[in-house]
Motif scaffolding. Structure first.
Motif, short mmCIF file in Angstrom:
data_model
loop_
_atom_site.label_atom_id
_atom_site.label_comp_id
_atom_site.label_asym_id
_atom_site.label_seq_id
_atom_site.Cartn_x
_atom_site.Cartn_y
_atom_site.Cartn_z
N CYS A 202 -12.22 33.45 -10.43
CA CYS A 202 -11.85 32.54 -9.34
C CYS A 202 -10.93 31.44 -9.87
O CYS A 202 -10.71 31.33 -11.08
CB CYS A 202 -13.10 31.92 -8.71
SG CYS A 202 -14.01 30.83 -9.83
N ARG A 236 -13.91 30.98 -5.19
CA ARG A 236 -13.29 32.30 -5.02
C ARG A 236 -12.64 32.45 -3.65
O ARG A 236 -11.56 33.03 -3.52
CB ARG A 236 -14.37 33.39 -5.20
CG ARG A 236 -13.87 34.82 -4.98
CD ARG A 236 -12.91 35.24 -6.08
NE ARG A 236 -12.47 36.61 -5.89
CZ ARG A 236 -11.46 36.98 -5.11
NH1 ARG A 236 -10.77 36.07 -4.45
NH2 ARG A 236 -11.13 38.25 -5.00
N PHE A 237 -13.25 31.90 -2.62
CA PHE A 237 -12.76 32.16 -1.27
C PHE A 237 -12.16 30.93 -0.56
O PHE A 237 -11.47 31.08 0.43
CB PHE A 237 -13.90 32.72 -0.41
CG PHE A 237 -14.38 34.06 -0.89
CD1 PHE A 237 -13.62 35.20 -0.68
CD2 PHE A 237 -15.57 34.19 -1.58
CE1 PHE A 237 -14.05 36.44 -1.13
CE2 PHE A 237 -16.02 35.42 -2.03
CZ PHE A 237 -15.25 36.56 -1.81
N LYS A 238 -12.44 29.71 -1.08
CA LYS A 238 -11.87 28.51 -0.46
C LYS A 238 -11.34 27.63 -1.58
O LYS A 238 -10.45 28.01 -2.31
CB LYS A 238 -12.93 27.78 0.36
CG LYS A 238 -13.47 28.58 1.53
CD LYS A 238 -14.55 27.80 2.27
CE LYS A 238 -15.17 28.63 3.39
NZ LYS A 238 -16.28 27.90 4.07
#
Length: 297
Positions: A202, A236-238
């Protein structure tokens, strides 16, 4: 050109020697004078980098992030030799940020045609690092990994060390002071980063840059296993600042971390002992790195 190839033989499943042989052959056919050296034990690269780097026009470090860290800590203080990382490790944090190739022929092209940048480094107490310093949970993970490590590692190698680290949480808070007290905070764990990528999974320090003259500092309020997993998933996603109470700041000069108990520290992914006090100094533009021509600072 005079080129030094220095590598860790246990990296990349033990085929570093073969990669170096191929790279050496390509460069010699291109008219370059090539010297090779395979490290024999932990610390060997640091011990030999000083003498081997003298009179060299280009240095290629073949191995993981830890190998690169070892070599830069052995360089002479006045070294101006450009370094190219041939990434063969597990995380390859710097290589991911710089978008370095893993193919031998592409590395040979970079030796000849790559662009040279002045990258930032930092010093933790007396030890230099170029990618990341972790204080707290992730450092304990690397400490546990060091106890059982044998040869090349992968992401699964961290499962047991993560579980063991979660059972040995720090009992005292960390006190953080940035740029001589301009910013002060209390923390459970701290990450100081020169690169965006973290653990190869990430972008924790999503605004970091290897040439921007600043160190990105992330201050975590909790360090239990559930909290650390939430940090990873969010990064990882935001981005990590979406989590309440996480502090993300830039340091221009220094970071001081103190606690009532010795602090576990990891540098560039490897455990680097426990320290009663951690003082990190920023050193902008102190390492010459070879990067692809399309790299954007």
């Amino acid at each position: 050109m005079k080129v030094l190839l220095i590598g860790n033989p246990i990296s990349s499943g033990g085929d570093t020697y073969k990669r170096i042989e191929i790279l050496c052959d390509i460069l010699q056919k291109g008219g370059h004078e090539v010297t090779t050296y395979l490290t024999r034990y932990a610390g060997d690269g640091k011990a030999h980098a000083f003498s081997l780097s003298r009179g060299i026009d280009r240095m290629v470090v073949v191995g993981g992030d830890g190998t690169l860290n070892e070599i830069i800590n052995g360089l002479p203080a006045d070294s101006s030799c450009p370094i190219l990382h041939f990434p063969t490790g597990n995380a390859n944090l710097l290589a991911r940020d710089l978008k370095l190739p893993q193919k031998t022929a592409a590395i040979a092209d970079l030796v000849e045609q790559g662009r040279i940048i002045q990258a930032d480094t930092a010093v933790m107490n007396t030890h230099r690092f170029v990618m990341v310093a972790g204080i707290g949970f992730d450092a304990r993970v690397t400490e546990e990994l060091k106890k059982v490590r044998s040869g090349k590692i992968n992401n699964l190698s961290y499962v047991r060390p993560i579980i063991r680290a979660a059972k040995t949480r720090t009992s005292h808070p960390l006190f953080v002071s940035i740029d001589n007290g301009v910013i002060k905070a209390k923390a459970a764990a701290v990450l100081v980063s020169n690169v965006k990528n973290y653990a190869g999974v990430c972008e924790m320090a999503y605004d970091a840059g290897i040439c921007n003259g600043l160190l990105d500092v992330i201050i975590f309020p909790r360090e239990n296993l559930l909290a650390m997993l939430s940090y990873l998933i969010c990064a990882r996603f935001k981005n990590i600042t979406k989590i309440k109470d996480v502090i993300y700041v830039k340091a221009q000069k220094s970071i001081l971390v103190q606690s009532e108990e010795p602090l576990p520290v990891q540098l560039d992914g490897d455990f680097h002992g426990r320290h009663h006090e951690v003082f990190i100094r920023n050193q902008p533009g102190t390492l010459r790195l070879i990067v692809p021509d399309g790299f954007i600072k």
